[in-house]
Design an enzyme around this catalytic site. Structure first.
Site, PDB file in Angstrom:
ATOM      1  N   ASN A   1       0.885  -1.167   0.000  1.00 51.26           N
ATOM      2  CA  ASN A   1       0.000   0.000   0.000  1.00 51.26           C
ATOM      3  C   ASN A   1       0.922   1.215   0.000  1.00 51.26           C
ATOM      4  O   ASN A   1       1.532   1.534   1.009  1.00 51.26           O
ATOM      5  CB  ASN A   1      -0.897  -0.013   1.247  1.00 51.26           C
ATOM      6  CG  ASN A   1      -1.686   1.271   1.404  1.00 51.26           C
ATOM      7  OD1 ASN A   1      -1.742   2.103   0.482  1.00 51.26           O
ATOM      8  ND2 ASN A   1      -2.298   1.467   2.563  1.00 51.26           N
TER       9      ASN A   1
ATOM     10  N   LYS B   1       0.271   4.309  -0.264  1.00 46.86           N
ATOM     11  CA  LYS B   1      -0.262   5.527   0.371  1.00 46.86           C
ATOM     12  C   LYS B   1       0.041   6.752  -0.509  1.00 46.86           C
ATOM     13  O   LYS B   1       0.054   6.628  -1.735  1.00 46.86           O
ATOM     14  CB  LYS B   1       0.283   5.667   1.797  1.00 46.86           C
ATOM     15  CG  LYS B   1       0.056   4.386   2.619  1.00 46.86           C
ATOM     16  CD  LYS B   1       0.310   4.541   4.088  1.00 46.86           C
ATOM     17  CE  LYS B   1       0.049   3.221   4.797  1.00 46.86           C
ATOM     18  NZ  LYS B   1       0.175   3.318   6.252  1.00 46.86           N
TER      19      LYS B   1
ATOM     20  N   HIS C   1      -9.349   1.624   5.022  1.00 44.31           N
ATOM     21  CA  HIS C   1      -8.052   1.788   5.688  1.00 44.31           C
ATOM     22  C   HIS C   1      -8.228   2.743   6.869  1.00 44.31           C
ATOM     23  O   HIS C   1      -8.986   3.716   6.781  1.00 44.31           O
ATOM     24  CB  HIS C   1      -7.007   2.323   4.705  1.00 44.31           C
ATOM     25  CG  HIS C   1      -5.622   2.214   5.265  1.00 44.31           C
ATOM     26  ND1 HIS C   1      -5.136   3.116   6.177  1.00 44.31           N
ATOM     27  CD2 HIS C   1      -4.653   1.282   5.084  1.00 44.31           C
ATOM     28  CE1 HIS C   1      -3.904   2.740   6.529  1.00 44.31           C
ATOM     29  NE2 HIS C   1      -3.592   1.631   5.886  1.00 44.31           N
TER      30      HIS C   1
ATOM     31  N   GLU D   1      -6.522   5.058   7.905  1.00 47.28           N
ATOM     32  CA  GLU D   1      -6.242   6.473   7.588  1.00 47.28           C
ATOM     33  C   GLU D   1      -7.457   7.123   6.915  1.00 47.28           C
ATOM     34  O   GLU D   1      -7.733   8.301   7.132  1.00 47.28           O
ATOM     35  CB  GLU D   1      -4.971   6.565   6.720  1.00 47.28           C
ATOM     36  CG  GLU D   1      -3.725   6.272   7.565  1.00 47.28           C
ATOM     37  CD  GLU D   1      -2.579   5.614   6.833  1.00 47.28           C
ATOM     38  OE1 GLU D   1      -2.553   5.637   5.593  1.00 47.28           O
ATOM     39  OE2 GLU D   1      -1.694   5.065   7.523  1.00 47.28           O
TER      40      GLU D   1
ATOM     41  N   GLU E   1      -5.193  -4.612  10.636  1.00 48.88           N
ATOM     42  CA  GLU E   1      -4.144  -3.619  10.832  1.00 48.88           C
ATOM     43  C   GLU E   1      -4.365  -2.877  12.147  1.00 48.88           C
ATOM     44  O   GLU E   1      -5.149  -1.913  12.187  1.00 48.88           O
ATOM     45  CB  GLU E   1      -4.150  -2.607   9.682  1.00 48.88           C
ATOM     46  CG  GLU E   1      -3.928  -3.220   8.319  1.00 48.88           C
ATOM     47  CD  GLU E   1      -3.332  -2.227   7.327  1.00 48.88           C
ATOM     48  OE1 GLU E   1      -2.288  -2.534   6.758  1.00 48.88           O
ATOM     49  OE2 GLU E   1      -3.909  -1.138   7.150  1.00 48.88           O
TER      50      GLU E   1
ATOM     51  N   GLY F   1       3.022   2.299  10.781  1.00 54.10           N
ATOM     52  CA  GLY F   1       4.018   3.353  10.632  1.00 54.10           C
ATOM     53  C   GLY F   1       4.786   3.679  11.908  1.00 54.10           C
ATOM     54  O   GLY F   1       5.516   4.659  11.958  1.00 54.10           O
TER      55      GLY F   1
ATOM     56  N   SER G   1       3.660  -2.115  10.319  1.00 54.68           N
ATOM     57  CA  SER G   1       5.102  -2.347  10.476  1.00 54.68           C
ATOM     58  C   SER G   1       5.492  -3.782  10.115  1.00 54.68           C
ATOM     59  O   SER G   1       6.335  -4.398  10.770  1.00 54.68           O
ATOM     60  CB  SER G   1       5.564  -1.981  11.890  1.00 54.68           C
ATOM     61  OG  SER G   1       5.287  -0.613  12.154  1.00 54.68           O
TER      62      SER G   1
HETATM   63  P1  13P Z   1       3.298   0.399   7.592  1.00 58.41           P
HETATM   64  O1  13P Z   1       3.737  -0.922   6.990  1.00 58.41           O
HETATM   65  O2  13P Z   1       4.068   1.559   7.067  1.00 58.41           O
HETATM   66  O3  13P Z   1       3.238   0.324   9.086  1.00 58.41           O
HETATM   67  O4  13P Z   1       1.792   0.640   7.089  1.00 58.41           O
HETATM   68  C1  13P Z   1       0.876  -0.371   7.206  1.00 58.41           C
HETATM   69  C2  13P Z   1      -0.342  -0.016   6.460  1.00 58.41           C
HETATM   70  O5  13P Z   1      -1.072   0.893   6.837  1.00 58.41           O
HETATM   71  C3  13P Z   1      -0.651  -0.763   5.235  1.00 58.41           C
HETATM   72  O6  13P Z   1      -1.928  -0.504   4.773  1.00 58.41           O
END
Ligand code: 13P
Length: 251
Positions: free
Chosen positions: A9, A11, A95, A97, A167, A173, A212
């Site tokens: 992903n 982003k 997601h 976010e 997640e 992150g 992560s």
């Molecule tokens: P990270 O792998 O950067 O922690 O992000 C995970 C994520 O949100 C994947 O959709």
């Protein structure tokens, strides 16, 4: 037997140049791991570029979000049909976010899941709890509520054509990966909850771990019986790391 799926992903990252070199760098690792499905989810503006780069390769791709509407006066949105037209197989929905920054409720996410499926896309339904909820031991309750909204709108059988990504928000992150034991426990809870509606569907659905997930943490996570791959953020932008994660998912 569920096929492992390793999905990036990206982003809000990338340039035409970086997308080109990243997809080119993934061609070989994807081809060398036929037991693993390799996919990248790109910002909508790069999907056409990914389509041309991924042509005739083992790399599948998708969008990071999708709108619920098929067309009309919805400035800035991308419909599932548009995404499908560019050869996407997947669409991430819900997601954390998007839930946090765009106020997407469980009902909106369920509607996006529906819209994606109706256009022939496979929704990748993201669920997971906040740090506060984790500390209050509310994880099971939170993920079940998130799943229930989708089941209520789309039925349990819809999961035969969907992917789930667990997640935990506190792991995204932050470098704080859930331990394999914690992640396995939640994945098993998710599968058992789905099985309470339909055991066969629950057995088939791929449940990815995200948060992560990187070259170091992926091998032990992927050994867990209910973890069927990863949804990878930061590490999916680094070709060598992503290639190592793909390798870790091989069966
Ligand atoms: P990270 O792998 O950067 O922690 O992000 C995970 C994520 O949100 C994947 O959709």
């Amino acid at each position: 037997m569920r096929k492992p799926l390793v999905m990036g992903n990206w982003k809000l990252n990338g340039t035409k140049e970086s997308v080109t070199s990243l997809v080119n760098a993934l061609k070989e690792p994807a081809a060398q791991a036929p037991s693993v499905e390799v996919a990248v989810c790109a910002p909508a503006i790069f999907i056409g570029l990914v389509e041309s780069l991924a042509k005739d390769t083992a790399i599948k791709y998708g969008s990071e979000d999708v709108d619920v509407h098929t067309k009309g006066a919805f400035t800035g949105e991308n419909s599932p049909e548009m995404i499908k037209e560019f050869g996407c197989k997947y669409a991430i929905v819900g997601h954390s976010e998007r839930r946090a920054y765009h106020n997407e409720t469980n009902e909106v996410v369920a509607a996006k899941y529906k819209a994606a499926q109706e256009s022939g896309l496979i929704p990748v339904l993201c669920i997971g709890e906040s740090l506060e909820q984790f500390e209050a031991q509310q994880t099971a309750e939170v993920v079940k509520t998130q799943l229930k909204a989708v089941i209520d709108m789309n039925g349990i059988k819809s999961f035969e054509n969907a992917v789930i990504a667990y997640e935990p928000i506190w792991a995204i992150g932050t470098g704080k990966t859930a331990t394999p034991e914690i992640a396995q426990d939640v994945h098993a809870t998710i599968r058992a909850y789905l099985a309470s509606f339909d055991a066969e569907t629950a057995e088939k659905v791929q449940i990815l771990y995200g948060g992560s997930c990187n070259a170091k943490t992926a091998p032990d996570l992927f050994k867990q019986p209910d973890i069927d791959g990863g949804l990878v953020g930061g590490a999916s932008l680094k070709p060598l790391d992503f290639a190592a994660i793909i390798k870790a998912a091989e069966v």
